[in-house]
Scaffold this active site. Structure first.
Site, PDB file in Angstrom:
ATOM      1  N   ASP A  82       1.016  -1.448   0.112  1.00 46.62           N
ATOM      2  CA  ASP A  82      -0.058  -0.021   0.056  1.00 46.62           C
ATOM      3  C   ASP A  82       0.906   1.408  -0.132  1.00 46.62           C
ATOM      4  O   ASP A  82       1.904   1.037   0.821  1.00 46.62           O
ATOM      5  CB  ASP A  82      -0.883   0.263   1.095  1.00 46.62           C
ATOM      6  CG  ASP A  82      -1.804   1.091   1.060  1.00 46.62           C
ATOM      7  OD1 ASP A  82      -2.012   0.945   0.524  1.00 46.62           O
ATOM      8  OD2 ASP A  82      -2.631   1.110   2.249  1.00 46.62           O
ATOM      9  N   ASP A 104       2.193   4.846  -5.777  1.00 45.17           N
ATOM     10  CA  ASP A 104       2.013   5.884  -5.687  1.00 45.17           C
ATOM     11  C   ASP A 104       3.043   6.900  -5.492  1.00 45.17           C
ATOM     12  O   ASP A 104       3.257   7.412  -4.615  1.00 45.17           O
ATOM     13  CB  ASP A 104       2.019   5.944  -4.154  1.00 45.17           C
ATOM     14  CG  ASP A 104       0.794   7.458  -3.779  1.00 45.17           C
ATOM     15  OD1 ASP A 104       1.101   8.089  -5.051  1.00 45.17           O
ATOM     16  OD2 ASP A 104       1.065   7.134  -2.931  1.00 45.17           O
ATOM     17  N   GLU A 134      -2.242   6.022  -8.127  1.00 46.92           N
ATOM     18  CA  GLU A 134      -3.404   6.726  -7.897  1.00 46.92           C
ATOM     19  C   GLU A 134      -3.042   8.302  -8.447  1.00 46.92           C
ATOM     20  O   GLU A 134      -1.918   8.687  -8.806  1.00 46.92           O
ATOM     21  CB  GLU A 134      -3.358   7.272  -6.176  1.00 46.92           C
ATOM     22  CG  GLU A 134      -4.172   8.587  -5.573  1.00 46.92           C
ATOM     23  CD  GLU A 134      -3.514   8.625  -4.094  1.00 46.92           C
ATOM     24  OE1 GLU A 134      -3.102   9.518  -3.799  1.00 46.92           O
ATOM     25  OE2 GLU A 134      -3.190   7.566  -3.696  1.00 46.92           O
TER      26      GLU A 134
END
Length: 283
Positions: A82, A104, A134
């Site tokens: 994550d 990310d 993202e």
């Protein structure tokens, strides 16, 4: 069974439901998540935050036992890095067995975000791993909540999805990471979600799902969110269980104390699985 996110999210996209992704950082939290998913026959994603790996356990230490837990599970379990903002760290996680990663690079200008993400998509393909990325910015309740300046620009998101070849796209339309004040629910700008979903028809991701409210979650799923990240609510429930048990018995055995967090963690996960509509959806 241990899988990447790709297949489960593609099915969720076709079936108009979402798969829960729960932030874990140790074996006990992963155990709670997997057991909850098994009891509801739901596919599940274990999110391991890069920040937690940097501070708590390196990926090569933590990944192997959780992968073994996933392999032994009777439902589909994906393990996803994550918010992988350090590309060397992302590559390390892939090398150590992650079959799903979030790249990310959202803090960079869109051209750099596209370039970095596209390169990592190609790298992840050598491991047959899925990639989430993202566009926009997901704020933090503790420092700066998501506002209009951080919302995803649909035009940029659509371009980003087409040029990078990602498997899932995280978008910002009202949620923030962390715990909201009691009784507060964020306002979701569903028109952003509607436009991106209509143009991409790909799995979309809601970050900061904790505390958003059941109605916001259900509407998000109905409009095309296929992965929902939850960490704060899961960990808050476990923290409160520890505090309550210590208040009742300050001398409680440490093993018993930590074990007590599993049941309350499972309950939170089950509640979100129900909201996501993924009960009984595992292969």
């Amino acid at each position: 069974m241990y899988v990447s996110m790709k297949g489960m999210l593609q099915r969720a996209n076709k079936g108009n439901y979402a798969v829960m992704a729960i932030n874990c950082f140790n074996l006990e939290s992963a155990k709670a998540v997997i057991e909850a998913a098994q009891e509801l026959r739901a596919p599940i994603i274990i999110d391991l935050l890069q920040e937690h790996l940097d501070q708590h356990f390196d990926s090569y230490i933590l990944a192997e036992p959780i992968i073994k837990m996933a392999q032994a599970a009777s439902v589909e379990v994906a393990i996803n890095l994550d918010h992988g903002q350090n590309m060397a760290g992302v590559k390390q996680c892939l090398y150590h067995g992650f079959r799903s990663v979030m790249v990310d690079a959202s803090a960079y200008p869109i051209e750099e975000n596209i370039a970095i993400t596209k390169e990592m998509v190609g790298y992840a393909q050598t491991y047959d791993a899925s990639v989430e990325a993202e566009v926009g910015g997901i704020g933090s309740v503790a420092s700066h909540q998501t506002d209009e300046e951080m919302f995803t620009d649909p035009a940029l998101a659509i371009r980003f999805a087409k040029e990078t070849g990602i498997d899932a796209l995280a978008i910002s339309f009202g949620s923030s990471h962390g715990n909201y004040p009691a009784g507060f629910y964020p306002e979701f700008h569903f028109e952003i979600l509607d436009e991106i979903k209509k143009s991409t028809n790909m799995p979309l991701v809601l970050h900061g799902g904790s505390g958003c409210g059941a109605e916001n979650i259900r509407t998000s799923v109905a409009k095309g969110i296929n992965k929902i990240n939850v960490g704060a609510d899961f960990m808050k429930a476990q923290r409160q269980a520890i505090a309550s048990n210590l208040a009742l018995d300050p001398e409680m055995d440490y093993v018993q104390l930590i074990h007590s967090t599993i049941a309350v963690g499972k309950q939170v996960v089950k509640e979100y699985i129900e909201l996501a509509g993924s009960i009984g959806k595992s292969l």
